[in-house]
Design a protein around this motif. Structure first.
Motif, short mmCIF file in Angstrom:
data_model
loop_
_atom_site.label_atom_id
_atom_site.label_comp_id
_atom_site.label_asym_id
_atom_site.label_seq_id
_atom_site.Cartn_x
_atom_site.Cartn_y
_atom_site.Cartn_z
N TYR A 88 32.57 48.86 35.64
CA TYR A 88 33.07 47.36 36.11
C TYR A 88 33.79 47.86 37.44
O TYR A 88 33.77 47.24 38.48
CB TYR A 88 33.95 46.80 35.10
CG TYR A 88 34.26 45.27 35.64
CD1 TYR A 88 33.40 44.59 36.19
CD2 TYR A 88 35.71 44.90 35.30
CE1 TYR A 88 33.81 43.37 36.69
CE2 TYR A 88 35.71 43.47 35.43
CZ TYR A 88 35.06 42.86 36.34
OH TYR A 88 35.32 41.55 36.58
N GLU A 89 34.58 48.76 37.40
CA GLU A 89 35.38 49.13 38.57
C GLU A 89 34.77 49.77 39.66
O GLU A 89 34.99 49.36 40.66
CB GLU A 89 36.43 50.13 37.90
CG GLU A 89 37.69 49.85 37.05
CD GLU A 89 38.62 50.74 36.61
OE1 GLU A 89 38.15 51.98 36.86
OE2 GLU A 89 39.25 50.70 35.69
N LEU A 92 32.93 46.82 40.88
CA LEU A 92 33.65 45.94 42.02
C LEU A 92 33.84 46.57 43.44
O LEU A 92 33.95 45.79 44.49
CB LEU A 92 34.95 45.44 41.42
CG LEU A 92 35.00 44.55 40.12
CD1 LEU A 92 36.47 44.43 39.74
CD2 LEU A 92 34.45 43.23 40.63
N GLN A 93 34.14 47.90 43.22
CA GLN A 93 34.18 48.55 44.64
C GLN A 93 33.08 48.43 45.33
O GLN A 93 33.03 48.41 46.67
CB GLN A 93 34.84 50.12 44.39
CG GLN A 93 35.99 50.41 43.69
CD GLN A 93 36.30 51.73 43.07
OE1 GLN A 93 35.40 52.39 43.57
NE2 GLN A 93 37.10 51.87 42.45
N TYR A 95 30.75 46.29 45.31
CA TYR A 95 30.70 44.61 45.84
C TYR A 95 31.49 44.61 46.95
O TYR A 95 30.91 43.71 47.70
CB TYR A 95 31.11 43.87 44.75
CG TYR A 95 30.74 42.60 44.66
CD1 TYR A 95 29.65 41.54 44.09
CD2 TYR A 95 31.53 41.63 45.48
CE1 TYR A 95 29.30 40.47 44.20
CE2 TYR A 95 31.24 40.23 45.50
CZ TYR A 95 30.00 39.69 44.90
OH TYR A 95 29.80 38.24 45.09
N ALA A 103 26.15 47.97 43.39
CA ALA A 103 26.95 47.18 42.55
C ALA A 103 26.32 46.43 41.55
O ALA A 103 26.63 46.44 40.32
CB ALA A 103 27.54 46.18 43.62
N LEU A 107 27.36 46.92 37.44
CA LEU A 107 27.85 45.75 36.90
C LEU A 107 26.80 45.38 35.74
O LEU A 107 27.14 44.95 34.59
CB LEU A 107 27.80 44.39 37.71
CG LEU A 107 28.99 44.59 38.95
CD1 LEU A 107 28.60 43.50 40.03
CD2 LEU A 107 30.29 44.54 38.15
N GLU A 119 33.01 36.99 33.58
CA GLU A 119 33.39 37.35 34.87
C GLU A 119 32.27 38.44 35.21
O GLU A 119 31.96 38.41 36.75
CB GLU A 119 34.80 37.94 34.96
CG GLU A 119 35.61 36.73 34.84
CD GLU A 119 35.98 36.30 33.42
OE1 GLU A 119 35.41 36.94 32.46
OE2 GLU A 119 36.93 35.18 33.27
N LYS A 120 31.98 39.49 34.42
CA LYS A 120 30.89 40.57 34.74
C LYS A 120 29.78 39.70 35.18
O LYS A 120 29.13 40.42 36.18
CB LYS A 120 30.95 41.38 33.47
CG LYS A 120 32.22 42.25 33.53
CD LYS A 120 32.30 42.89 32.16
CE LYS A 120 33.36 43.83 31.87
NZ LYS A 120 33.30 44.58 30.66
N PHE A 123 29.71 38.27 38.61
CA PHE A 123 29.72 39.12 39.67
C PHE A 123 28.28 39.82 39.83
O PHE A 123 27.66 39.95 40.95
CB PHE A 123 30.49 40.19 39.54
CG PHE A 123 32.13 40.08 40.07
CD1 PHE A 123 32.24 39.72 41.60
CD2 PHE A 123 33.18 39.72 39.16
CE1 PHE A 123 33.29 39.33 42.09
CE2 PHE A 123 34.27 39.07 39.73
CZ PHE A 123 34.58 39.12 41.06
#
Length: 359
Positions: A88-89, A92-93, A95, A103, A107, A119-120, A123
């Motif tokens: 996830y981290e 997001l980076q 993304y 991404a 994800l 939320e995951k 994204f």
């Protein structure tokens, strides 16, 4: 795979050692501070298993009471959560860097754990869409909660980005009501109506947007110019604009008398051949401080050679604001209308010199 191998190993050990332990239970004696504990090896094993079960049960109770559902005391689950969190981290980076394919991959792995799963998926849907995998994006959307405004937003937003504004309007129409608290959903509905060219419906929604404050004061000032000039001119071309109609009279007087609305009226006049009346209306309404907002729409109005009064107004502004690029841009537009391309080019050069973003 690891679980399967462990299970096979445990079953093999049970088959091998089980009969031996039953027939030879063993004997264990523990003396602690004068206290003697005597039991069999099998009994001790069962006691340890019971302690593990009690510990597991207490862990579940504590997680419920302290709301620590995302924390697991199970090693394998904890390992899966940790990997999902790392994914996830990284997702997001990627993304944030607009590395959509990377991404999307990260994800997708993050979605294997149910912590912050909605939320995951949001994204992940956007990342997959921007990576070009529309089917994957739709699968994430389908897995989202059907009643969530976020689900509705991402569905409509992706439709808009695929130039399917009419479908987005249908999707949002019943959800954007007087009870709508989601301003983002309301804003998206306005954008969808504009993109779909549903001008009358757009004007009908404006009072709701004002009442619920979908936009702050500064943004609504811009929105007026995004709405009224195009709406009035387009409806007039279709012979559907009527200032006595409910959709117009229901607007606040401030909106009906705004510069943006009058620019729309002037645009409609010019389209119907009333160039002089259009110019007169523009001269009476234009303000120097609104010129940056007006100019993109003003340049679409076919005034022809009826620009003398506007030219005088622009020259008057230049006397006190000689370095205002927007005034030069206005002069360039007027020169274009009069068929003077060289004068227009000179004025545009000046406009870009003083206001580079006009380039």
């Amino acid at each position: 795979m690891i679980r399967v191998l462990l299970l096979i190993g445990i079953l093999a050990a049970a088959m091998w050692f089980g009969p031996m332990l039953v027939n030879n239970a063993g004997y264990i004696k523990i003396i602690v501070a004068g206290t003697v504990f005597e039991t069999t090896l099998l009994g001790l094993s069962l006691l340890i298993l019971a302690l593990i079960a009690v510990t597991w049960f207490i862990g579940i109770v504590l997680r419920k009471l302290l709301r620590l559902q995302h924390i697991s005391f199970n090693f394998f689950r904890w390992r899966r959560q940790r990997k999902a969190q790392q994914a996830y981290e990284l997702g997001l980076q990627a993304y944030a860097k607009q590395q959509w394919k990377l991404a999307s991959q990260h994800l997708a792995k993050a979605c294997h754990d149910d912590f912050m799963l909605e939320e995951k998926r949001l994204f992940a849907a956007y990342a997959a869409f921007y990576a070009g995998d529309i089917n994957q994006a739709n699968s994430y959307i389908a897995a989202l909660s059907a009643e969530s405004n976020s689900t509705l937003f991402v569905q409509a937003d992706l439709l808009l980005q695929q130039d399917q504004a009419a479908q987005a309007c249908v999707l949002l129409r019943d959800k954007v009501t007087a009870d709508t608290e989601d301003k983002g959903l309301g804003q998206l509905y306005l954008y969808a109506l504009q993109q779909a060219g549903q001008w009358q419906q757009l004007l009908q929604v404006v009072p709701l947007a004002i009442k619920q404050q979908w936009f702050d004061k500064d943004k609504w000032r811009q929105q007026r110019f995004d709405i009224y000039p195009a709406a009035i001119s387009q409806l007039s071309q279709q012979q559907r604009f009527d200032e006595n109609a409910d959709y117009w009279l229901n607007l606040p007087a401030k909106e009906r008398k705004s510069t943006a609305a009058n620019v729309g009226r002037a645009w409609a006049m010019a389209q119907s051949g009333q160039n002089e009346a259009a110019e007169k209306l523009l001269v009476s309404q234009l303000q120097l401080d609104e010129l940056p907002l007006v100019l993109p729409y003003l340049r679409k109005i076919p005034l022809g050679k009826s620009v003398l009064k506007l030219r005088k107004q622009a020259q008057h502004w230049l006397r006190d604001h000689a370095s205002n690029g927007y005034v030069y841009a206005l002069l360039a537009y007027l020169a274009e209308q009069e068929g003077e391309p060289q004068q227009a080019e000179i004025a545009w050069h000046k406009a870009r010199q003083y206001e580079p973003k006009l380039g």
